[in-house]
Design a protein around this motif. Structure first.
Motif, PDB file in Angstrom:
ATOM      1  N   MET A   1      40.493  52.276  52.863  1.00 58.34           N
ATOM      2  CA  MET A   1      41.926  51.977  52.753  1.00 58.34           C
ATOM      3  C   MET A   1      42.639  52.779  51.670  1.00 58.34           C
ATOM      4  SD  MET A   1      42.291  47.945  53.324  1.00 58.34           S
ATOM      5  CE  MET A   1      40.990  47.044  54.082  1.00 58.34           C
ATOM      6  N   THR A   2      41.924  53.113  50.600  1.00 63.99           N
ATOM      7  CA  THR A   2      42.603  53.778  49.478  1.00 63.99           C
ATOM      8  C   THR A   2      42.292  55.265  49.384  1.00 63.99           C
ATOM      9  OG1 THR A   2      40.820  53.380  47.884  1.00 63.99           O
ATOM     10  CG2 THR A   2      42.513  51.639  48.128  1.00 63.99           C
ATOM     11  N   GLY A   3      41.186  55.693  49.975  1.00 63.97           N
ATOM     12  CA  GLY A   3      40.780  57.089  49.839  1.00 63.97           C
ATOM     13  C   GLY A   3      40.216  57.401  48.465  1.00 63.97           C
ATOM     14  N   ARG A   4      39.972  56.360  47.663  1.00 65.67           N
ATOM     15  CA  ARG A   4      39.442  56.541  46.308  1.00 65.67           C
ATOM     16  C   ARG A   4      38.076  55.891  46.200  1.00 65.67           C
ATOM     17  NH1 ARG A   4      44.178  53.658  43.666  1.00 65.67           N
ATOM     18  NH2 ARG A   4      42.421  52.700  42.619  1.00 65.67           N
ATOM     19  N   PRO A   5      37.269  56.346  45.233  1.00 67.65           N
ATOM     20  CA  PRO A   5      35.976  55.681  45.012  1.00 67.65           C
ATOM     21  C   PRO A   5      36.193  54.236  44.559  1.00 67.65           C
ATOM     22  CG  PRO A   5      36.063  57.800  43.870  1.00 67.65           C
ATOM     23  CD  PRO A   5      37.446  57.518  44.385  1.00 67.65           C
ATOM     24  N   ALA A   6      35.380  53.372  45.059  1.00 71.39           N
ATOM     25  CA  ALA A   6      35.503  51.954  44.714  1.00 71.39           C
ATOM     26  C   ALA A   6      34.948  51.680  43.322  1.00 71.39           C
ATOM     27  CB  ALA A   6      34.747  51.114  45.736  1.00 71.39           C
ATOM     28  N   PRO A   7      35.571  50.756  42.597  1.00 72.38           N
ATOM     29  CA  PRO A   7      35.061  50.349  41.286  1.00 72.38           C
ATOM     30  C   PRO A   7      33.946  49.295  41.479  1.00 72.38           C
ATOM     31  CG  PRO A   7      37.106  49.208  41.745  1.00 72.38           C
ATOM     32  CD  PRO A   7      36.858  50.142  42.907  1.00 72.38           C
ATOM     33  N   VAL A   8      32.781  49.760  41.878  1.00 68.05           N
ATOM     34  CA  VAL A   8      31.698  48.859  42.293  1.00 68.05           C
ATOM     35  C   VAL A   8      31.332  47.830  41.224  1.00 68.05           C
ATOM     36  CG1 VAL A   8      29.338  48.725  43.191  1.00 68.05           C
ATOM     37  CG2 VAL A   8      30.848  50.595  43.911  1.00 68.05           C
ATOM     38  N   PRO A   9      31.110  48.222  39.961  1.00 63.37           N
ATOM     39  CA  PRO A   9      30.750  47.191  38.969  1.00 63.37           C
ATOM     40  C   PRO A   9      31.829  46.105  38.827  1.00 63.37           C
ATOM     41  CG  PRO A   9      30.240  49.373  38.117  1.00 63.37           C
ATOM     42  CD  PRO A   9      31.038  49.565  39.379  1.00 63.37           C
ATOM     43  N   ALA A  10      33.087  46.499  38.840  1.00 63.63           N
ATOM     44  CA  ALA A  10      34.177  45.524  38.715  1.00 63.63           C
ATOM     45  C   ALA A  10      34.227  44.622  39.945  1.00 63.63           C
ATOM     46  CB  ALA A  10      35.513  46.235  38.524  1.00 63.63           C
ATOM     47  N   MET A  11      33.997  45.191  41.124  1.00 58.94           N
ATOM     48  CA  MET A  11      34.011  44.395  42.353  1.00 58.94           C
ATOM     49  C   MET A  11      32.856  43.388  42.349  1.00 58.94           C
ATOM     50  SD  MET A  11      34.958  47.451  45.009  1.00 58.94           S
ATOM     51  CE  MET A  11      35.106  46.478  46.496  1.00 58.94           C
ATOM     52  N   ARG A  12      31.687  43.856  41.937  1.00 55.06           N
ATOM     53  CA  ARG A  12      30.517  42.971  41.888  1.00 55.06           C
ATOM     54  C   ARG A  12      30.778  41.823  40.904  1.00 55.06           C
ATOM     55  NH1 ARG A  12      26.604  46.487  41.748  1.00 55.06           N
ATOM     56  NH2 ARG A  12      25.856  46.082  43.832  1.00 55.06           N
ATOM     57  N   ALA A  13      31.293  42.142  39.728  1.00 52.84           N
ATOM     58  CA  ALA A  13      31.556  41.117  38.714  1.00 52.84           C
ATOM     59  C   ALA A  13      32.617  40.127  39.190  1.00 52.84           C
ATOM     60  CB  ALA A  13      31.993  41.781  37.402  1.00 52.84           C
ATOM     61  N   ALA A  14      33.674  40.617  39.837  1.00 49.71           N
ATOM     62  CA  ALA A  14      34.731  39.727  40.326  1.00 49.71           C
ATOM     63  C   ALA A  14      34.183  38.784  41.391  1.00 49.71           C
ATOM     64  CB  ALA A  14      35.896  40.544  40.886  1.00 49.71           C
ATOM     65  N   GLY A  15      33.346  39.287  42.265  1.00 48.67           N
ATOM     66  CA  GLY A  15      32.745  38.440  43.301  1.00 48.67           C
ATOM     67  C   GLY A  15      31.849  37.375  42.710  1.00 48.67           C
ATOM     68  N   LEU A  16      31.029  37.755  41.753  1.00 43.91           N
ATOM     69  CA  LEU A  16      30.139  36.780  41.109  1.00 43.91           C
ATOM     70  C   LEU A  16      30.942  35.715  40.358  1.00 43.91           C
ATOM     71  CD1 LEU A  16      27.297  39.130  39.820  1.00 43.91           C
ATOM     72  CD2 LEU A  16      27.170  37.470  41.707  1.00 43.91           C
ATOM     73  N   ALA A  17      32.026  36.138  39.726  1.00 45.11           N
ATOM     74  CA  ALA A  17      32.880  35.181  39.015  1.00 45.11           C
ATOM     75  C   ALA A  17      33.500  34.185  39.998  1.00 45.11           C
ATOM     76  CB  ALA A  17      33.974  35.911  38.238  1.00 45.11           C
ATOM     77  N   GLU A  18      33.921  34.668  41.151  1.00 42.24           N
ATOM     78  CA  GLU A  18      34.503  33.774  42.153  1.00 42.24           C
ATOM     79  C   GLU A  18      33.465  32.801  42.698  1.00 42.24           C
ATOM     80  OE1 GLU A  18      36.969  31.784  44.825  1.00 42.24           O
ATOM     81  OE2 GLU A  18      37.378  32.881  42.981  1.00 42.24           O
ATOM     82  N   LEU A  19      32.259  33.271  42.953  1.00 39.87           N
ATOM     83  CA  LEU A  19      31.204  32.370  43.422  1.00 39.87           C
ATOM     84  C   LEU A  19      30.894  31.301  42.371  1.00 39.87           C
ATOM     85  CD1 LEU A  19      28.774  34.853  45.205  1.00 39.87           C
ATOM     86  CD2 LEU A  19      30.258  33.136  46.271  1.00 39.87           C
ATOM     87  N   ALA A  20      30.856  31.696  41.110  1.00 36.19           N
ATOM     88  CA  ALA A  20      30.613  30.728  40.028  1.00 36.19           C
ATOM     89  C   ALA A  20      31.747  29.711  39.960  1.00 36.19           C
ATOM     90  CB  ALA A  20      30.461  31.455  38.695  1.00 36.19           C
ATOM     91  N   ARG A  21      32.984  30.175  40.120  1.00 37.42           N
ATOM     92  CA  ARG A  21      34.139  29.272  40.102  1.00 37.42           C
ATOM     93  C   ARG A  21      34.024  28.241  41.223  1.00 37.42           C
ATOM     94  NH1 ARG A  21      38.754  28.146  42.500  1.00 37.42           N
ATOM     95  NH2 ARG A  21      38.491  29.696  44.126  1.00 37.42           N
TER      96      ARG A  21
ATOM     97  N   ILE B   1      33.698  24.109  40.961  1.00 38.67           N
ATOM     98  CA  ILE B   1      34.609  23.182  41.640  1.00 38.67           C
ATOM     99  C   ILE B   1      33.804  22.170  42.431  1.00 38.67           C
ATOM    100  CG2 ILE B   1      36.297  23.004  43.522  1.00 38.67           C
ATOM    101  CD1 ILE B   1      37.500  25.639  42.499  1.00 38.67           C
ATOM    102  N   LEU B   2      32.796  22.629  43.151  1.00 31.92           N
ATOM    103  CA  LEU B   2      31.964  21.722  43.948  1.00 31.92           C
ATOM    104  C   LEU B   2      31.165  20.763  43.069  1.00 31.92           C
ATOM    105  CD1 LEU B   2      30.653  24.139  46.717  1.00 31.92           C
ATOM    106  CD2 LEU B   2      32.375  22.343  46.965  1.00 31.92           C
ATOM    107  N   ALA B   3      30.713  21.258  41.912  1.00 33.20           N
ATOM    108  CA  ALA B   3      29.902  20.425  41.011  1.00 33.20           C
ATOM    109  C   ALA B   3      30.765  19.419  40.252  1.00 33.20           C
ATOM    110  CB  ALA B   3      29.140  21.300  40.030  1.00 33.20           C
TER     111      ALA B   3
END
Length: 174
Positions: free
Chosen positions: A147-167, A171-173
């Protein structure tokens, strides 16, 4: 080498394409229903692959092969890919714990909740375990770059996903 896919849906079809690309030559697919696997067999044919359908959950008697109708047992799978819900793979997890199903590596496409029973059984057996979270991240990387034609910021994407899963877990706990 050889690979076993659990399930026959769209993710299993994608796994077939990936296995073809990396040169797997002996592919079996464990299914609950042979008729429901016909679309996967059609995909395999278009990819120039021949797959062996085996019964999900069945383990053959000693010395039985992995031919038509046989179960999951064989000397050792190089790669076992589970494309089914965590609850559906519970039987295979039990078989791994009992030493009836062996693999060098297990890739479970499920990423939440993690670890699954299959991943825990594989880890306890000393197998290399790959989480579906890696699949999720790399799908997002491909989409970002397309979509962007640019290299993805993989470490930032991985960290954001893990943070969302933890969130979500918090909430469930709570």
């Amino acid at each position: 080498g050889n690979a076993l896919i659990l399930g026959s849906g769209a993710t299993a079809c994608s796994a077939l394409a990936a296995l073809r690309e990396i040169g797997a030559w002996d592919i079996s697919v464990a299914v609950r229903s042979r008729p429901r696997a016909e679309p996967l067999r059609a995909v395999a044919g278009r990819l120039g692959l021949e797959v062996r359908l085996i019964q999900l959950g069945a383990v053959p008697s000693a010395g039985a092969g992995a031919g038509a109708g046989a179960g999951l047992g064989r000397a050792r799978w190089q790669l076992l890919i589970s494309t089914i819900p965590a609850v559906g793979a519970a039987t295979v997890a039990s078989q791994i714990r009992a030493g009836k199903v062996q693999a060098d590596a297990v890739f479970d496409v499920v990423y939440d909740p993690w670890p699954t029973a299959l991943a825990e059984a594989a880890g306890a057996a000393g197998l290399h375990v790959i989480s579906g979270y890696e699949l999720l991240v790399h799908q997002a990387v491909g989409q970002f770059e397309l979509m962007t034609g640019r290299p993805a910021p993989v470490p930032a994407m991985r960290a954001a996903g893990l943070a969302e899963l933890a969130r979500r877990r918090n909430i469930l706990a709570g």
